[in-house]
Design an enzyme around this catalytic site. Sequence first.
Site, PDB file in Angstrom:
ATOM      1  N   LYS A  85     -49.215  24.644  41.504  1.00 40.65           N
ATOM      2  CA  LYS A  85     -50.268  24.867  42.429  1.00 40.65           C
ATOM      3  C   LYS A  85     -50.228  26.436  42.353  1.00 40.65           C
ATOM      4  O   LYS A  85     -49.205  27.333  42.297  1.00 40.65           O
ATOM      5  CB  LYS A  85     -49.918  24.473  43.704  1.00 40.65           C
ATOM      6  CG  LYS A  85     -49.964  22.948  43.807  1.00 40.65           C
ATOM      7  CD  LYS A  85     -49.245  22.615  45.165  1.00 40.65           C
ATOM      8  CE  LYS A  85     -49.413  21.190  45.510  1.00 40.65           C
ATOM      9  NZ  LYS A  85     -50.748  20.355  45.484  1.00 40.65           N
ATOM     10  N   ASP A 119     -44.146  19.628  47.604  1.00 37.12           N
ATOM     11  CA  ASP A 119     -45.163  19.552  46.454  1.00 37.12           C
ATOM     12  C   ASP A 119     -45.139  20.811  45.674  1.00 37.12           C
ATOM     13  O   ASP A 119     -46.325  21.441  46.190  1.00 37.12           O
ATOM     14  CB  ASP A 119     -46.091  18.912  46.595  1.00 37.12           C
ATOM     15  CG  ASP A 119     -47.096  18.270  45.375  1.00 37.12           C
ATOM     16  OD1 ASP A 119     -46.258  18.663  44.352  1.00 37.12           O
ATOM     17  OD2 ASP A 119     -48.232  18.216  45.503  1.00 37.12           O
ATOM     18  N   LYS A 124     -45.751   7.800  50.902  1.00 40.82           N
ATOM     19  CA  LYS A 124     -45.588   8.742  50.132  1.00 40.82           C
ATOM     20  C   LYS A 124     -44.498   9.779  50.965  1.00 40.82           C
ATOM     21  O   LYS A 124     -44.930  10.375  52.022  1.00 40.82           O
ATOM     22  CB  LYS A 124     -46.708   9.584  49.737  1.00 40.82           C
ATOM     23  CG  LYS A 124     -46.595  10.748  48.980  1.00 40.82           C
ATOM     24  CD  LYS A 124     -47.922  11.451  48.636  1.00 40.82           C
ATOM     25  CE  LYS A 124     -47.797  12.923  48.031  1.00 40.82           C
ATOM     26  NZ  LYS A 124     -49.178  13.441  47.618  1.00 40.82           N
ATOM     27  N   ARG A 158     -49.331   9.487  43.860  1.00 40.93           N
ATOM     28  CA  ARG A 158     -49.777   8.019  43.431  1.00 40.93           C
ATOM     29  C   ARG A 158     -48.620   7.418  42.468  1.00 40.93           C
ATOM     30  O   ARG A 158     -48.472   6.158  42.459  1.00 40.93           O
ATOM     31  CB  ARG A 158     -50.953   7.933  42.633  1.00 40.93           C
ATOM     32  CG  ARG A 158     -51.014   8.762  41.285  1.00 40.93           C
ATOM     33  CD  ARG A 158     -52.290   9.310  40.827  1.00 40.93           C
ATOM     34  NE  ARG A 158     -52.893  10.198  41.744  1.00 40.93           N
ATOM     35  CZ  ARG A 158     -54.205  10.640  41.695  1.00 40.93           C
ATOM     36  NH1 ARG A 158     -54.778  10.408  40.717  1.00 40.93           N
ATOM     37  NH2 ARG A 158     -54.648  11.521  42.469  1.00 40.93           N
TER      38      ARG A 158
END
Length: 445
Positions: free
Chosen positions: A232, A225, A220, A306
């Site tokens: 977030k 992110d 990954k 994922r």
Amino acid sequence: MIIVNEKKYNLTLVGFEKDSLKKDFIINEVGHTTLSIEEKTIYLCLEKNLEDKKIQDIFSKIVSSAKYDLNIDFNSILKVFNNDKEIFKLIVEIILFSTHQQFSLKETKPSFKNFSLLFDKSLEEHYQQASIKLEYVNFARDLQDLPPNLGTSIEITNMIESKAKEIPDLKVTVLTKKEIEDKKMGLLLGVNAGSYIDPRVVILEYCTDKNVEKTAFIGKGITFDSGGYNLKGSQFLANMKFDMSGSAIVSAAVLALAKNKAKCNVVSVALLTDNRIGGKATLTESVLTSMNGKTVEIGNTDAEGRLVLADGMTYAIRELNAKRLITVATLTGAIRIALGPWYTGAFSNDISFYEEFVNASKKSHEKVWRLPLDDEHLEVMKGSKIADLDNSGTNGFAGSSTAAAFLNVFSENNSYIHLDVASTAYEDKRGKAVMTRTLFELMNK
């Protein structure tokens, strides 16, 4: 600076077993040192059967806090440990890890004293192997430490590609956005949709034995992110530059194997993009189509790791003919709660493959802990009313296992291990490149 087998400096570090020296001035406590000016010696108290963590703490402290250039007498140190070659490699790796000049943009950078490692000629091969491993462990750490405005998918790709070109017999391939589109890697493209920086896939291939099954390491590489539209909170944005750790780790492992001329058949696939908010960013409840044709409803845009790994697994199977897969990712916050900073979480669909991996982790002195991967975990990920899978699941239980179950769908019944390094990849805002050594030991035949 590290040199070997030159007694160049005035002071020498000598190890001794607790209670074995009859000198009144010696501090006889494990881990403590005593300086003898007359003998030009620093005595280090040790004992047999020390845990790896204690050995790490002792030697990292010695090299990071040294006030003098030192010779380090390994013959005396190894005598305490019954001349265990694995302990020799462990201590050498600790020294090379601890003296690495970490990435810094400060005007003044920290400096270390010089060390000469004194050891028997029979250990030279072990030293060379440890040195190669740590060269690439430290390279991975430098990639991890890049700030996100510098460590973009493009820049990290360039750095890996440049490093790979230094090594003979190592093939490097880079997929651009157009090529990613041509491969129909819809999950990776969905994560990248909100970014103005194009994604990249970096493939390293090293094969010296085509008669053995090919093993693929898939990493990954989320260079930052934000969480996407499932944004977030500000307190969770810290350390999100480390979300690319998996790509750094898998690339470094193959680089090290190639440099060491290992006999193996191995590839790495690094999936690089950031996860941003923007006018074209993927919306929650969107449905994306993966490279292998399965559809995925985006229950949460912050469950993006994922997604990119799934396309990477399909690429490794269908384009590279890999039969054994290992994914490495800072994947779930749940693993941090379950295992803390001490163990990497591991999941597998193949007990034989996993046992081989565990033996490698023992050689590398990296702790792993296997967690369950059951049919019930997959059922949670099949809750979408309109797609084959939901990327976030239908309940909040066992988040690390359900994420691994989602990924296992894309293994296409091949032998598979997933490593969740969210709790171990970094510490105190510094990359650790955890599992690089274990992946190396797994394939270094």
